[in-house]
Design a protein around this motif. Sequence first.
Motif, PDB file in Angstrom:
ATOM      1  N   VAL A  21      11.615   2.096   8.213  1.00 17.99           N
ATOM      2  CA  VAL A  21      11.758   3.386   9.382  1.00 17.99           C
ATOM      3  C   VAL A  21      12.947   2.903   9.990  1.00 17.99           C
ATOM      4  CG1 VAL A  21      11.025   4.650  11.193  1.00 17.99           C
ATOM      5  CG2 VAL A  21       9.336   3.836   9.849  1.00 17.99           C
ATOM      6  N   GLU A  22      13.991   4.392   9.796  1.00 20.28           N
ATOM      7  CA  GLU A  22      15.236   4.171  10.407  1.00 20.28           C
ATOM      8  C   GLU A  22      15.333   5.769  11.076  1.00 20.28           C
ATOM      9  OE1 GLU A  22      18.539   3.282   8.085  1.00 20.28           O
ATOM     10  OE2 GLU A  22      17.644   1.185   7.249  1.00 20.28           O
ATOM     11  N   GLY A  23      14.972   5.903  12.268  1.00 20.20           N
ATOM     12  CA  GLY A  23      14.928   6.986  12.930  1.00 20.20           C
ATOM     13  C   GLY A  23      13.814   8.066  12.452  1.00 20.20           C
ATOM     14  N   VAL A  27      13.464   4.561   4.749  1.00 22.10           N
ATOM     15  CA  VAL A  27      14.763   4.371   3.914  1.00 22.10           C
ATOM     16  C   VAL A  27      14.157   3.333   2.779  1.00 22.10           C
ATOM     17  CG1 VAL A  27      16.966   3.529   3.785  1.00 22.10           C
ATOM     18  CG2 VAL A  27      16.318   4.833   5.837  1.00 22.10           C
ATOM     19  N   LEU A  28      14.544   3.704   1.454  1.00 26.16           N
ATOM     20  CA  LEU A  28      14.165   2.524   0.570  1.00 26.16           C
ATOM     21  C   LEU A  28      15.194   1.532   0.637  1.00 26.16           C
ATOM     22  CD1 LEU A  28      12.639   2.335  -2.118  1.00 26.16           C
ATOM     23  CD2 LEU A  28      14.508   3.594  -3.400  1.00 26.16           C
ATOM     24  N   LYS A  29      14.458   0.322   0.598  1.00 21.87           N
ATOM     25  CA  LYS A  29      15.188  -1.176   0.669  1.00 21.87           C
ATOM     26  C   LYS A  29      15.180  -1.737  -0.689  1.00 21.87           C
ATOM     27  CE  LYS A  29      16.736  -0.355   4.936  1.00 21.87           C
ATOM     28  NZ  LYS A  29      18.064  -0.193   5.180  1.00 21.87           N
ATOM     29  N   ALA A  30      13.983  -1.746  -1.257  1.00 20.42           N
ATOM     30  CA  ALA A  30      13.620  -2.621  -2.469  1.00 20.42           C
ATOM     31  C   ALA A  30      12.848  -1.665  -3.553  1.00 20.42           C
ATOM     32  CB  ALA A  30      13.400  -3.732  -2.146  1.00 20.42           C
ATOM     33  N   VAL A  31      13.232  -1.601  -4.636  1.00 24.91           N
ATOM     34  CA  VAL A  31      12.533  -0.650  -5.697  1.00 24.91           C
ATOM     35  C   VAL A  31      12.471  -1.413  -6.859  1.00 24.91           C
ATOM     36  CG1 VAL A  31      14.595   0.694  -6.067  1.00 24.91           C
ATOM     37  CG2 VAL A  31      12.242   1.659  -6.594  1.00 24.91           C
ATOM     38  N   HIS A  32      11.504  -1.224  -7.829  1.00 22.72           N
ATOM     39  CA  HIS A  32      11.609  -1.759  -9.134  1.00 22.72           C
ATOM     40  C   HIS A  32      10.702  -0.899  -9.810  1.00 22.72           C
ATOM     41  CE1 HIS A  32      11.210  -4.028 -12.738  1.00 22.72           C
ATOM     42  NE2 HIS A  32      12.285  -4.666 -12.466  1.00 22.72           N
ATOM     43  N   GLY A  33      11.149  -0.528 -11.089  1.00 26.81           N
ATOM     44  CA  GLY A  33      10.451   0.405 -12.039  1.00 26.81           C
ATOM     45  C   GLY A  33      10.737   1.919 -12.107  1.00 26.81           C
ATOM     46  N   ILE A  97       6.561  -0.708  10.832  1.00 27.55           N
ATOM     47  CA  ILE A  97       7.980  -0.368  10.776  1.00 27.55           C
ATOM     48  C   ILE A  97       8.481   0.094   9.251  1.00 27.55           C
ATOM     49  CG2 ILE A  97       8.610  -1.700  12.888  1.00 27.55           C
ATOM     50  CD1 ILE A  97       9.373  -4.164  10.756  1.00 27.55           C
ATOM     51  N   GLY A  98       7.443  -0.035   8.539  1.00 30.22           N
ATOM     52  CA  GLY A  98       7.828   0.085   6.965  1.00 30.22           C
ATOM     53  C   GLY A  98       6.398   0.159   6.224  1.00 30.22           C
ATOM     54  N   CYS A  99       6.775   0.228   4.866  1.00 28.87           N
ATOM     55  CA  CYS A  99       5.606  -0.118   4.057  1.00 28.87           C
ATOM     56  C   CYS A  99       5.853  -0.706   2.490  1.00 28.87           C
ATOM     57  CB  CYS A  99       4.771   1.326   3.907  1.00 28.87           C
ATOM     58  SG  CYS A  99       5.585   2.424   2.909  1.00 28.87           S
ATOM     59  N   ILE A 100       5.208  -1.191   1.821  1.00 29.07           N
ATOM     60  CA  ILE A 100       4.998  -1.656   0.597  1.00 29.07           C
ATOM     61  C   ILE A 100       4.186  -0.806  -0.320  1.00 29.07           C
ATOM     62  CG2 ILE A 100       4.953  -3.664  -1.023  1.00 29.07           C
ATOM     63  CD1 ILE A 100       4.902  -5.329   1.224  1.00 29.07           C
ATOM     64  N   THR A 101       4.645  -0.175  -1.401  1.00 29.03           N
ATOM     65  CA  THR A 101       4.066   0.704  -2.396  1.00 29.03           C
ATOM     66  C   THR A 101       4.202  -0.104  -3.554  1.00 29.03           C
ATOM     67  OG1 THR A 101       4.154   2.545  -0.984  1.00 29.03           O
ATOM     68  CG2 THR A 101       3.394   2.896  -3.255  1.00 29.03           C
ATOM     69  N   ILE A 102       2.890   0.011  -4.210  1.00 30.73           N
ATOM     70  CA  ILE A 102       2.703  -0.601  -5.710  1.00 30.73           C
ATOM     71  C   ILE A 102       1.922   0.662  -6.300  1.00 30.73           C
ATOM     72  CG2 ILE A 102       1.708  -2.451  -7.153  1.00 30.73           C
ATOM     73  CD1 ILE A 102       3.403  -3.395  -5.010  1.00 30.73           C
ATOM     74  N   ALA A 103       2.448   1.037  -7.366  1.00 31.87           N
ATOM     75  CA  ALA A 103       1.856   2.193  -7.969  1.00 31.87           C
ATOM     76  C   ALA A 103       1.659   2.222  -9.515  1.00 31.87           C
ATOM     77  CB  ALA A 103       2.708   3.516  -7.935  1.00 31.87           C
ATOM     78  N   SER A 104       0.814   2.906 -10.219  1.00 35.07           N
ATOM     79  CA  SER A 104       0.732   2.631 -11.737  1.00 35.07           C
ATOM     80  C   SER A 104       0.328   4.129 -12.153  1.00 35.07           C
ATOM     81  CB  SER A 104      -0.690   1.746 -11.943  1.00 35.07           C
ATOM     82  OG  SER A 104      -0.958   1.874 -13.122  1.00 35.07           O
ATOM     83  N   ARG A 105       0.703   4.235 -13.436  1.00 29.44           N
ATOM     84  CA  ARG A 105       0.623   5.405 -14.378  1.00 29.44           C
ATOM     85  C   ARG A 105      -0.958   5.295 -14.481  1.00 29.44           C
ATOM     86  NH1 ARG A 105       5.741   4.163 -16.402  1.00 29.44           N
ATOM     87  NH2 ARG A 105       7.254   5.561 -15.677  1.00 29.44           N
ATOM     88  N   SER A 106      -1.877   4.389 -14.575  1.00 30.02           N
ATOM     89  CA  SER A 106      -2.951   4.106 -14.844  1.00 30.02           C
ATOM     90  C   SER A 106      -4.091   4.600 -13.827  1.00 30.02           C
ATOM     91  CB  SER A 106      -3.393   2.910 -15.526  1.00 30.02           C
ATOM     92  OG  SER A 106      -2.387   2.366 -16.519  1.00 30.02           O
TER      93      SER A 106
END
Length: 172
Positions: A21-23, A27-33, A97-106
């Motif tokens: 969270v920024e204000g 805000v995306l800080k790390a991503v893969h996929g 203050i933020g979150c981690i999300t893991i997602a799948s197409r399954s």
Amino acid sequence: LTIQSLRQNIKKADFTAVYFVEGNEAVLKAVHGHDDYFNRKVERIPYPRGLTWRTIIEGKTRFVPDTAEDDAIGPAGRHTGVRSYISMPIKSVGNTIGCITIASRSLNAFDRDELTLLESIAEQISIALLNAKYVTEIESNERRLKALVGSVDEIVFEFDDQGTYLGVWTEN
């Protein structure tokens, strides 16, 4: 543990993202996929849109085995084919203050063991952030103390006849 290795160690994870969270934005800080186009589209998520903000606002893990039954996932997530996800809050001193999300197409991609692992990782990130905050505070206090001591010619400590500390003053 990088976001890429997290994704690689959870078999059915197609996408991973970390937001802070920024204000009024997440805000995306790390991503893969995801591809660059998608990353730019979700780089800043305004309050209170999508599953990212739902996780942050509620401050608890969202374990969704079938997004067809989920009202939090937004159009961007549906467009990429996300069918199931886990989204965990990142907390610092009791605040989300933020979150981690893991997602799948399954569908039903994740099990309880993976949920437990991911919650543990989110907790470790929270601890690391708190430690970083304390280190920053200590460094700041140390700089102030050095500046104070450097500006004083003499420091006088006062004690009574029994050795009880009464106070301190400085002389320039």
